[in-house]
Design a protein around this motif. Sequence first.
Motif, PDB file in Angstrom:
ATOM      1  N   UNK A 145       0.891  -1.254  -0.160  1.00 51.02           N
ATOM      2  CA  UNK A 145      -0.018  -0.051  -0.217  1.00 51.02           C
ATOM      3  C   UNK A 145       0.922   1.394  -0.033  1.00 51.02           C
ATOM      4  N   UNK A 146       2.207   1.229   0.389  1.00 53.72           N
ATOM      5  CA  UNK A 146       2.871   2.414   0.456  1.00 53.72           C
ATOM      6  C   UNK A 146       4.363   1.909   0.026  1.00 53.72           C
ATOM      7  N   UNK A 147       4.404   1.833  -1.638  1.00 55.35           N
ATOM      8  CA  UNK A 147       5.652   1.531  -2.120  1.00 55.35           C
ATOM      9  C   UNK A 147       6.382   2.734  -2.099  1.00 55.35           C
ATOM     10  N   UNK A 148       6.158   3.943  -1.736  1.00 55.80           N
ATOM     11  CA  UNK A 148       7.094   5.044  -1.604  1.00 55.80           C
ATOM     12  C   UNK A 148       7.921   5.076  -0.121  1.00 55.80           C
ATOM     13  N   UNK A 149       7.405   4.186   0.703  1.00 59.82           N
ATOM     14  CA  UNK A 149       8.049   4.100   2.114  1.00 59.82           C
ATOM     15  C   UNK A 149       9.435   3.494   1.975  1.00 59.82           C
ATOM     16  N   UNK A 150      10.382   4.080   2.615  1.00 56.91           N
ATOM     17  CA  UNK A 150      11.733   3.534   2.963  1.00 56.91           C
ATOM     18  C   UNK A 150      11.611   2.463   3.924  1.00 56.91           C
ATOM     19  N   UNK A 151      11.903   1.188   3.643  1.00 56.25           N
ATOM     20  CA  UNK A 151      11.976  -0.099   4.414  1.00 56.25           C
ATOM     21  C   UNK A 151      12.993  -0.147   5.159  1.00 56.25           C
ATOM     22  N   UNK A 152      12.816  -0.612   6.328  1.00 55.81           N
ATOM     23  CA  UNK A 152      13.972  -1.101   7.590  1.00 55.81           C
ATOM     24  C   UNK A 152      13.190  -2.491   7.773  1.00 55.81           C
ATOM     25  N   UNK A 153      14.056  -3.678   7.474  1.00 51.76           N
ATOM     26  CA  UNK A 153      13.442  -4.958   7.501  1.00 51.76           C
ATOM     27  C   UNK A 153      14.233  -5.426   8.729  1.00 51.76           C
ATOM     28  N   UNK A 154      13.513  -5.764  10.129  1.00 47.79           N
ATOM     29  CA  UNK A 154      14.259  -6.179  11.007  1.00 47.79           C
ATOM     30  C   UNK A 154      14.056  -7.788  11.321  1.00 47.79           C
ATOM     31  N   UNK A 155      13.590  -8.468  10.164  1.00 50.58           N
ATOM     32  CA  UNK A 155      13.525  -9.804  10.182  1.00 50.58           C
ATOM     33  C   UNK A 155      12.549 -10.332  11.447  1.00 50.58           C
ATOM     34  N   UNK A 156      13.078 -11.324  12.125  1.00 55.75           N
ATOM     35  CA  UNK A 156      12.235 -11.607  13.550  1.00 55.75           C
ATOM     36  C   UNK A 156      12.582 -10.881  14.593  1.00 55.75           C
ATOM     37  N   UNK A 157      13.088  -9.886  14.666  1.00 58.10           N
ATOM     38  CA  UNK A 157      12.918  -8.836  15.819  1.00 58.10           C
ATOM     39  C   UNK A 157      11.806  -8.425  16.056  1.00 58.10           C
ATOM     40  N   UNK A 158      11.725  -8.114  17.469  1.00 60.01           N
ATOM     41  CA  UNK A 158      10.358  -7.847  17.965  1.00 60.01           C
ATOM     42  C   UNK A 158      10.158  -6.332  17.819  1.00 60.01           C
ATOM     43  N   UNK A 159       9.418  -5.607  17.287  1.00 58.64           N
ATOM     44  CA  UNK A 159       8.945  -4.168  17.172  1.00 58.64           C
ATOM     45  C   UNK A 159       8.082  -3.895  18.421  1.00 58.64           C
ATOM     46  N   UNK A 160       8.545  -2.952  19.223  1.00 54.61           N
ATOM     47  CA  UNK A 160       7.671  -2.712  20.399  1.00 54.61           C
ATOM     48  C   UNK A 160       7.724  -1.270  20.591  1.00 54.61           C
ATOM     49  N   UNK A 161       6.659  -0.428  21.096  1.00 49.48           N
ATOM     50  CA  UNK A 161       6.575   0.900  21.685  1.00 49.48           C
ATOM     51  C   UNK A 161       7.893   1.005  22.601  1.00 49.48           C
ATOM     52  N   UNK A 162       8.187   2.156  22.464  1.00 50.27           N
ATOM     53  CA  UNK A 162       9.643   2.403  23.471  1.00 50.27           C
ATOM     54  C   UNK A 162       9.117   2.401  24.998  1.00 50.27           C
ATOM     55  N   UNK A 163      10.010   1.977  25.741  1.00 47.84           N
ATOM     56  CA  UNK A 163       9.716   1.657  27.174  1.00 47.84           C
ATOM     57  C   UNK A 163       9.480   3.083  27.863  1.00 47.84           C
ATOM     58  N   UNK A 164       8.667   3.033  28.791  1.00 50.42           N
ATOM     59  CA  UNK A 164       8.261   4.407  29.553  1.00 50.42           C
ATOM     60  C   UNK A 164       8.723   4.172  31.071  1.00 50.42           C
ATOM     61  N   UNK A 165       9.506   4.791  31.438  1.00 50.08           N
ATOM     62  CA  UNK A 165      10.135   4.744  32.760  1.00 50.08           C
ATOM     63  C   UNK A 165       9.217   5.597  33.461  1.00 50.08           C
ATOM     64  N   UNK A 166       8.399   5.404  34.608  1.00 51.85           N
ATOM     65  CA  UNK A 166       7.458   6.306  35.270  1.00 51.85           C
ATOM     66  C   UNK A 166       7.915   6.953  36.372  1.00 51.85           C
ATOM     67  N   UNK A 167       9.126   6.705  37.041  1.00 52.00           N
ATOM     68  CA  UNK A 167       9.587   7.192  38.073  1.00 52.00           C
ATOM     69  C   UNK A 167      11.079   6.946  38.147  1.00 52.00           C
ATOM     70  N   UNK A 168      11.678   8.055  38.196  1.00 52.02           N
ATOM     71  CA  UNK A 168      13.303   7.762  38.542  1.00 52.02           C
ATOM     72  C   UNK A 168      14.005   9.010  38.974  1.00 52.02           C
ATOM     73  N   UNK A 169      15.069   9.182  39.190  1.00 51.17           N
ATOM     74  CA  UNK A 169      15.908  10.331  39.773  1.00 51.17           C
ATOM     75  C   UNK A 169      17.089  10.539  39.050  1.00 51.17           C
ATOM     76  N   UNK A 170      17.143  11.466  37.913  1.00 54.07           N
ATOM     77  CA  UNK A 170      18.404  11.476  36.983  1.00 54.07           C
ATOM     78  C   UNK A 170      19.334  11.753  37.919  1.00 54.07           C
ATOM     79  N   UNK A 171      19.310  12.827  38.666  1.00 54.36           N
ATOM     80  CA  UNK A 171      20.331  13.227  39.641  1.00 54.36           C
ATOM     81  C   UNK A 171      21.143  12.004  40.308  1.00 54.36           C
ATOM     82  N   UNK A 172      20.641  10.846  40.436  1.00 55.55           N
ATOM     83  CA  UNK A 172      21.151   9.801  41.316  1.00 55.55           C
ATOM     84  C   UNK A 172      21.955   8.630  40.162  1.00 55.55           C
ATOM     85  N   UNK A 173      22.080   9.066  38.868  1.00 55.97           N
ATOM     86  CA  UNK A 173      22.704   8.228  37.874  1.00 55.97           C
ATOM     87  C   UNK A 173      24.226   8.092  38.501  1.00 55.97           C
ATOM     88  N   UNK A 174      24.803   8.882  38.932  1.00 53.81           N
ATOM     89  CA  UNK A 174      26.104   8.781  39.409  1.00 53.81           C
ATOM     90  C   UNK A 174      26.317   7.901  40.599  1.00 53.81           C
TER      91      UNK A 174
END
Length: 430
Positions: free
Chosen positions: A53-82
Amino acid sequence: MTKQLLLGQTLGFSGNPLTTEWADVTEHDSAGGVLIADGRIAATGNGAALRSAHPDATVTDYGDALISPGFVDAHMHYPQTGIIASWGKQLIDWLNSYTFPEEARFADQGYARQIAGQTLDLALAHGTTTLTSFCTIHPGSVTAFFEAAATRNMAVIAGKTCMDRNAPDDLHDTAQSAYDDSKALLDEWHGKGRANYAITPRFSPTSTPAQLEALGALWAENPGILMQTHLSEQLPEIAWVKELFPQSRDYLDTYEAFGLLGPGGLYGHAIHLEQREIDRLSEIDASVVHCPTSNTFIGSGLFDLMGLAQAGLRIGLATDTGGGSSFSMLRVMAAAYEIGQLRGTALHPAQLMWLATEGSAQSLHMGGQIGHLGAGAMADITVLDLASTPAIAQRHGLARDIWDALFPTIMMGDDRAIKDVWVAGQRVDA
């Protein structure tokens, strides 16, 4: 209009698998596709059909890899990274020994910028495309985080952490400065690009009633934004709250009494809740956030995921960096599974993936916008290699179905399992 078509296995949800039979609301396509246009998901479906349906689209074929929504981290403290994975005892000792000394360093704007960039890059490397972060009392720490997210076009939620007692003097603000600083930051950043502001009292023990009241007033003036804090993480903490607020019915009441209980409330941990608290959180449509790696690392307790889900609460999943000992939401899912086992409930891989994506997005009142593969959502996408290490690959080779193939990556995966990440329709450079 440039179109991108990603091909691979796809996984999505039409409902909440914690409250509905998971198989009834889970949608897996072994030969799926996700069409991206103008930074958003334009369509999800059969890969071959979308390609035709979209022959003009640029295709990236990941084979059998799983395409998922990006993960959403609902609580963290970036100042504690260190200070992630610092040896400690329990919550209060950990705050005094590691957290407060590190957070004092964020008076230096340059240091705040450095850590903000590191944190966001580490998150992306682990497949996380949205972070909900506490900052420090320094307004510049908030600015640094939002600026770093803007350069990466990431959707983030953050706020100035407010504390006017029971912390070192150099980490104190006041009731008035907490209000003024938070309001100024809110006015400057909320809704700018993909930035979302959250009013952020650390927790009741570090705020006087006057400060809690001031922040409650600010929330009442801006009811459409989020408010994030901590609730019932450890038993000694709860006993301390009772000493500080003898008039309160329970821990939650220390927020409710000052206008800090509402449908946009995000309450981190929420392990040792009383029945009244559960009922009120459900009634008000508030969110609780499960932080399993932190809860085990600091010895806090076992979150009642299924009980709270059945009570009707919104539930997010989070790393709680740096009390949590990993930047990986895969590791967080594994810890949630382990805690579920200890509570007598074996969470299915579909339930775990929903928690890390759509569930967390819904806890942030951003359902359908992020953490979702449906049309109209922002194209924040994580692609998982389901055979990323020799140990995982040998188990994957014996898989009978997608769940058998996915579960080893949830339990043993790390940043090596992240094959690709897309943010707002743009591939993140490795």
